[in-house]
Design a protein around this motif. Structure first.
Motif, mmCIF file in Angstrom:
data_model
loop_
_atom_site.group_PDB
_atom_site.id
_atom_site.type_symbol
_atom_site.label_atom_id
_atom_site.label_comp_id
_atom_site.label_asym_id
_atom_site.label_seq_id
_atom_site.Cartn_x
_atom_site.Cartn_y
_atom_site.Cartn_z
ATOM 1 N N ALA A 1 60.167 7.710 58.790
ATOM 2 C CA ALA A 1 61.688 8.667 58.862
ATOM 3 C C ALA A 1 61.626 9.332 59.954
ATOM 4 N N HIS A 2 60.690 9.437 60.847
ATOM 5 C CA HIS A 2 61.443 10.678 61.070
ATOM 6 C C HIS A 2 61.890 10.269 62.883
ATOM 7 N N ALA A 3 61.958 9.209 63.235
ATOM 8 C CA ALA A 3 62.081 8.329 64.470
ATOM 9 C C ALA A 3 63.501 7.347 64.324
ATOM 10 N N ASP A 4 64.366 7.664 65.487
ATOM 11 C CA ASP A 4 65.734 7.044 65.500
ATOM 12 C C ASP A 4 64.710 5.670 65.949
ATOM 13 N N HIS A 5 63.769 5.837 66.761
ATOM 14 C CA HIS A 5 63.488 4.281 67.391
ATOM 15 C C HIS A 5 61.962 4.677 67.698
ATOM 16 N N VAL A 6 61.055 3.025 67.080
ATOM 17 C CA VAL A 6 60.011 3.138 66.980
ATOM 18 C C VAL A 6 59.352 2.112 68.385
ATOM 19 N N ILE A 7 58.257 2.150 68.940
ATOM 20 C CA ILE A 7 57.629 1.750 70.413
ATOM 21 C C ILE A 7 56.275 1.309 69.722
ATOM 22 N N TYR A 8 56.263 -0.347 69.062
ATOM 23 C CA TYR A 8 54.424 -0.052 68.345
ATOM 24 C C TYR A 8 53.715 -0.304 69.656
ATOM 25 N N ILE A 9 52.628 0.227 69.643
ATOM 26 C CA ILE A 9 51.826 -0.008 70.424
ATOM 27 C C ILE A 9 50.249 -0.128 69.436
ATOM 28 N N PRO A 10 49.294 -1.567 69.865
ATOM 29 C CA PRO A 10 48.260 -1.880 69.673
ATOM 30 C C PRO A 10 46.983 0.018 69.146
ATOM 31 N N LYS A 11 46.596 -0.804 68.087
ATOM 32 C CA LYS A 11 45.527 0.707 67.465
ATOM 33 C C LYS A 11 44.181 1.038 68.362
ATOM 34 N N VAL A 12 44.044 1.329 69.525
ATOM 35 C CA VAL A 12 42.637 1.975 70.443
ATOM 36 C C VAL A 12 42.706 3.454 69.585
ATOM 37 N N ARG A 13 40.895 3.662 69.963
ATOM 38 C CA ARG A 13 40.241 4.387 69.851
ATOM 39 C C ARG A 13 41.318 5.550 71.150
ATOM 40 N N ASP A 14 41.193 7.342 70.722
ATOM 41 C CA ASP A 14 42.570 7.836 71.158
ATOM 42 C C ASP A 14 42.344 8.482 73.032
ATOM 43 N N ALA A 15 40.699 7.929 72.909
ATOM 44 C CA ALA A 15 40.121 8.102 74.662
ATOM 45 C C ALA A 15 41.000 7.498 75.316
ATOM 46 N N PHE A 16 41.268 6.060 75.020
ATOM 47 C CA PHE A 16 41.607 5.002 75.468
ATOM 48 C C PHE A 16 43.209 4.608 75.856
ATOM 49 N N SER A 17 43.781 6.347 74.656
ATOM 50 C CA SER A 17 45.307 5.271 74.312
ATOM 51 C C SER A 17 46.557 5.629 75.483
ATOM 52 N N ALA A 18 45.573 6.474 76.867
ATOM 53 C CA ALA A 18 46.301 6.366 77.709
ATOM 54 C C ALA A 18 46.908 5.128 78.590
ATOM 55 N N ILE A 19 45.545 4.159 78.254
ATOM 56 C CA ILE A 19 46.021 2.714 79.065
ATOM 57 C C ILE A 19 47.403 1.945 78.314
ATOM 58 N N THR A 20 47.038 2.534 77.157
ATOM 59 C CA THR A 20 47.913 1.389 76.483
ATOM 60 C C THR A 20 49.670 2.637 75.797
#
Ligand code: F6R
Length: 364
Positions: free
Chosen positions: A312-331
């Motif tokens: 609802a808030h974005a024109d384009h959404v790029i989905y990535i798998p769920k990971v713990r926030d600490a590892f989000s930089a990797i994904t």
């Protein structure tokens, strides 16, 4: 040489699951972290009361990510500074200071000068580098190798991921030495970290949404990358990748800073790339995106799979798998690398050899 890929950058982006696996190989032995080459006993590690991460460019961004982990897990104050600044001021260094120097090439002039200076002042210096036997490796008290193998594209991708994974290991080691994480927690986190290799493979398997977003942004004059927490650190790297290979002006801001200035830039169609993965500050970030959208921004969101609300808030959404926030930089860094490259290709840029840049910067 390019292994069937059109350029080295794309080849190297696709090597990242392997880099994660190789960087972690042999690091958990009988349930315990093994980073023996650092040559410091748990007692010595426990004495460390301040960490500086010093580096340049993309390696500096890996440091920004490490700060979140070192402070979050080990509860040691951590500052991250570009080497060219660190070396010319008078930072507070004592024998209980750990300086972590991060350099893919291991021969960046400013980083080496900062290392020499820190050692003279009595700090312990750890190097994180991709090049065995490089000056950084030789001049540090201990070294972790990133196992990216030779990186040919000038824009750093796989070595960045190797740095983030290595710094994550270091943060776990410090947290364990400080008694802030128990052995079983470290083990659990290590296994989750290892799982990111598969998650990155998943991202690489389908780039349709990334390519569509890139086509929508390719003719922009400028773009803004925003995030909060880990997402802010990831945004800096996303913006650097885009500007260096596509020559599209980009900058990054912590999303909460938008209304203190950069929101003035936004008009109809202005690209705002938001790292909007699920995190403790997700709701805050979404309200920042809404503010941008209300002013006409074209929002590209990197979001967590299953998050339908973000549409609802974005024109384009790029989905990535769920990971713990600490590892989000990797994904989350991976789609931003692919996004920058796709725009550079659309704009007919030489992806591997951007103008004015050299792979290693051995002069000041
Ligand atoms: C960006 C890039 C540069 C380097 C920087 C530091 O893609 O490659 O910003 O990260 O010049 O280089 P190293 O890590 O070799 O010290």
């Amino acid at each position: 040489e390019k292994g069937g890929y059109p350029d080295f950058m794309l080849k190297e982006i696709h090597e990242q699951p392997r880099v994660i696996r190789d960087t972690l190989a042999g690091r958990l032995v009988d349930g315990h972290l093994a980073i023996d080459e650092l040559d410091l006993s748990p007692e010595e590690l426990n004495l460390i009361d301040r960490v500086y991460v010093i580096a340049c460019g993309t390696s500096y961004h890996a440091g920004l990510i490490a700060k979140n982990l070192i402070e979050g897990w080990a509860r040691i104050p951590c500052e991250v500074e570009v080497a060219s600044e660190f070396r010319y001021r008078n930072p507070i260094i004592t024998p209980s200071t750990l300086v972590v120097a991060v350099s893919q090439s291991g021969e960046t002039a400013d980083t080496l000068a900062a290392v020499r200076d820190a050692r003279v002042k009595g700090a312990k210096v750890f190097g994180i580098t991709n090049v065995v036997g490089s000056p950084l490796a030789r001049e540090s008290d201990g070294v972790i190798y990133t196992k990216a193998n030779k990186e040919i594209a000038v824009a750093s991708t796989k070595s960045f991921l190797g740095q983030v994974v290595s710094l994550t290991l270091l943060a776990l080691l410090l947290a364990q030495a400080k008694g802030k994480l128990k052995t079983n927690q470290v083990r659990l986190l290590f296994h989750e970290l290892a799982d990111t290799a598969e998650q990155v493979e998943h991202i690489l398997a389908d780039t349709t949404a990334i390519d569509e977003a890139a086509r929508a942004c390719k003719d922009a004059k400028s773009a803004l990358f925003v995030g909060r927490g880990m997402g802010a650190a990831i945004s800096y790297e996303g913006a650097l990748k885009l500007k260096e290979i596509s020559y599209l002006h980009a900058e990054a801001y912590p999303a909460g800073e938008m209304k203190h200035g950069p929101i003035a830039l936004i008009d109809e169609g202005f690209p705002v790339i938001a790292v909007a993965t699920k995190s403790p500050v997700y709701d805050k970030l979404v309200s920042n995106i809404q503010e941008a959208k209300a002013r006409g921004a074209m929002v590209v969101a990197v979001a967590t799979e299953g998050d339908e609300d973000i549409r609802a808030h974005a024109d384009h959404v790029i989905y990535i798998p769920k990971v713990r926030d600490a590892f989000s930089a990797i994904t989350a860094s991976v789609p931003l690398q692919l996004f920058a490259r796709a725009i550079a290709v659309e704009r007919n840029c030489d992806v591997d050899q951007p103008r004015n840049l050299a792979k290693s910067v051995t002069v000041e």
